[in-house]
Motif scaffolding. Structure first.
Motif, short mmCIF file in Angstrom:
data_model
loop_
_atom_site.label_atom_id
_atom_site.label_comp_id
_atom_site.label_asym_id
_atom_site.label_seq_id
_atom_site.Cartn_x
_atom_site.Cartn_y
_atom_site.Cartn_z
N LEU A 122 3.27 30.52 -27.26
CA LEU A 122 4.06 30.54 -26.02
C LEU A 122 5.21 29.54 -26.11
CD1 LEU A 122 1.23 30.87 -23.36
CD2 LEU A 122 2.91 32.61 -24.00
N ALA A 123 4.92 28.38 -26.66
CA ALA A 123 5.99 27.37 -26.82
C ALA A 123 7.08 27.91 -27.75
CB ALA A 123 5.40 26.07 -27.36
N ALA A 124 6.65 28.56 -28.83
CA ALA A 124 7.63 29.12 -29.76
C ALA A 124 8.52 30.13 -29.05
CB ALA A 124 6.91 29.79 -30.94
N HIS A 125 7.90 30.96 -28.24
CA HIS A 125 8.67 31.96 -27.48
C HIS A 125 9.66 31.28 -26.54
CE1 HIS A 125 9.68 35.53 -25.27
NE2 HIS A 125 9.27 34.98 -24.16
N ALA A 126 9.18 30.27 -25.83
CA ALA A 126 10.04 29.57 -24.87
C ALA A 126 11.20 28.87 -25.58
CB ALA A 126 9.22 28.56 -24.07
N MET A 127 10.99 28.52 -26.85
CA MET A 127 12.04 27.83 -27.63
C MET A 127 12.92 28.82 -28.39
SD MET A 127 9.48 24.79 -28.87
CE MET A 127 10.36 24.33 -30.33
N GLY A 128 12.73 30.10 -28.13
CA GLY A 128 13.58 31.11 -28.77
C GLY A 128 13.20 31.41 -30.21
N LEU A 129 12.00 30.99 -30.61
CA LEU A 129 11.54 31.25 -31.98
C LEU A 129 10.71 32.53 -32.01
CD1 LEU A 129 10.45 27.61 -32.86
CD2 LEU A 129 12.53 28.78 -33.62
N GLY A 130 10.56 33.07 -33.20
CA GLY A 130 9.69 34.23 -33.38
C GLY A 130 8.43 33.76 -34.09
N ALA A 131 7.28 34.33 -33.72
CA ALA A 131 6.03 33.89 -34.33
C ALA A 131 5.03 35.03 -34.36
CB ALA A 131 5.45 32.71 -33.55
N LYS A 132 4.14 34.95 -35.31
CA LYS A 132 3.05 35.94 -35.38
C LYS A 132 1.77 35.29 -35.86
CE LYS A 132 1.56 40.41 -36.87
NZ LYS A 132 1.80 41.76 -36.55
N TRP A 133 0.68 35.66 -35.19
CA TRP A 133 -0.67 35.18 -35.52
C TRP A 133 -1.28 36.19 -36.48
CZ3 TRP A 133 -4.33 33.28 -31.05
CH2 TRP A 133 -5.60 32.94 -31.56
N ARG A 134 -1.64 35.72 -37.67
CA ARG A 134 -2.31 36.58 -38.64
C ARG A 134 -3.59 35.90 -39.12
NH1 ARG A 134 1.33 40.42 -40.86
NH2 ARG A 134 3.51 39.93 -40.50
N THR A 135 -4.50 36.72 -39.62
CA THR A 135 -5.68 36.17 -40.31
C THR A 135 -5.87 36.95 -41.61
OG1 THR A 135 -7.08 37.56 -38.91
CG2 THR A 135 -6.96 35.20 -38.37
N GLY A 136 -6.61 38.06 -41.53
CA GLY A 136 -6.88 38.86 -42.72
C GLY A 136 -7.87 38.17 -43.63
N GLU A 137 -8.06 38.76 -44.80
CA GLU A 137 -9.09 38.25 -45.74
C GLU A 137 -8.81 36.81 -46.17
OE1 GLU A 137 -8.84 39.98 -49.74
OE2 GLU A 137 -6.92 40.85 -49.15
N TRP A 138 -7.55 36.40 -46.11
CA TRP A 138 -7.20 35.06 -46.59
C TRP A 138 -7.78 33.96 -45.73
CZ3 TRP A 138 -6.24 35.75 -51.25
CH2 TRP A 138 -5.60 36.92 -51.67
N ALA A 139 -8.06 34.29 -44.49
CA ALA A 139 -8.67 33.28 -43.60
C ALA A 139 -10.12 33.00 -44.01
CB ALA A 139 -8.63 33.78 -42.16
N ARG A 140 -10.70 33.89 -44.80
CA ARG A 140 -12.10 33.71 -45.23
C ARG A 140 -12.20 33.41 -46.72
NH1 ARG A 140 -11.55 37.81 -41.69
NH2 ARG A 140 -11.36 39.37 -43.32
N ASP A 141 -11.08 33.29 -47.37
CA ASP A 141 -11.05 33.11 -48.83
C ASP A 141 -11.43 31.67 -49.22
OD1 ASP A 141 -9.72 34.54 -51.44
OD2 ASP A 141 -9.41 32.36 -51.43
N ALA A 142 -12.42 31.56 -50.11
CA ALA A 142 -12.94 30.23 -50.48
C ALA A 142 -11.86 29.36 -51.12
CB ALA A 142 -14.13 30.39 -51.42
#
Ligand SMILES: Cc1cc2nc3c(=O)[nH]c(=O)nc-3n(C[C@H](O)[C@H](O)[C@H](O)COP(=O)(O)O)c2cc1C
Length: 185
Positions: A122-142
């Motif tokens: 939300l802060a990024a949006h308010a500051m005119g930035l673009g953002a994306k939340w990702r996870t995928g397999e890499w969030a669980r990669d040892a």
């Protein structure tokens, strides 16, 4: 920007420009993140901010991990992994502390860290930035967890990709709360 307006008009922006972000902007985002509610004041969020060469180092870890798991894949597949962290100039990995005492629950720590992520978006949006939340397999990669300094059984709940938006797209309104809500009066 009004908070309701920010919540309503925030949308994921997967495509951002490669231009670096000043460190002060990333710090502002993290400052917003840590305003999130959290039980027992444990502040269970952990941020690893990757910029510049740090993103290349993560990409290398991803490529090596992929190669170990799928040695038969063509080399382009490993190149693709290598390039994943380069999708934005700033990539923030968000990990969650494991509870250090019985009253602290892991689910609540995850909830608090997720609230921090949304604050940051939300802060990024308010500051005119673009953002994306990702996870995928890499969030669980040892190997990724080890590289980022997380324990093997610690959750990574987000890779937040942030940059200056390439374009500002129009989005239809999201579905209503109504079919997900009951009122008990
Ligand atoms: C925990 C979590 C993990 C997500 N992981 C991914 C992902 O790996 N790839 C992806 O394209 N979107 C992912 N998303 C969804 C996007 O971040 C985004 O919320 C979704 O595309 C809806 O778009 P909006 O943010 O504009 O409402 C994830 C969302 C959450 C909350």
């Amino acid at each position: 920007m009004d908070v309701i307006e920010a919540i309503t008009n925030r949308h994921s922006q997967g495509k951002v420009r490669p231009d670096p972000l000043p460190r002060e902007l990333a710090e502002k985002l993290l400052e917003a993140a840590v305003q999130a509610p959290n039980h027992y004041k444990v502040r269970p969020w952990r941020f690893v901010v990757l910029t510049g060469e740090g993103r290349n180092r993560l990409g290398e870890v991803m490529a090596v991990s992929q190669q170990e798991r799928h040695p038969d894949l063509p080399s382009e597949a490993f190149d693709k992994c290598r390039a994943l962290p380069l999708r934005a100039p700033v990539l923030i990995a968000v990990g969650v502390d494991k509870p250090g005492e019985p009253k602290v629950l892991e689910i609540e720590n995850v909830c608090a860290a997720a609230a921090a992520c949304e604050n940051l978006l939300l802060a990024a949006h308010a500051m005119g930035l673009g953002a994306k939340w990702r996870t995928g397999e890499w969030a669980r990669d040892a190997k990724v967890k080890e590289f980022l300094g997380f324990e093997a059984d610690q959750h990574i709940i987000a890779f937040l990709y942030i940059g200056y938006p390439e374009f500002v797209a129009e989005f239809p309104p999201r579905p209503s709360f109504e079919d997900r809500t009951v009122w008990m009066e």
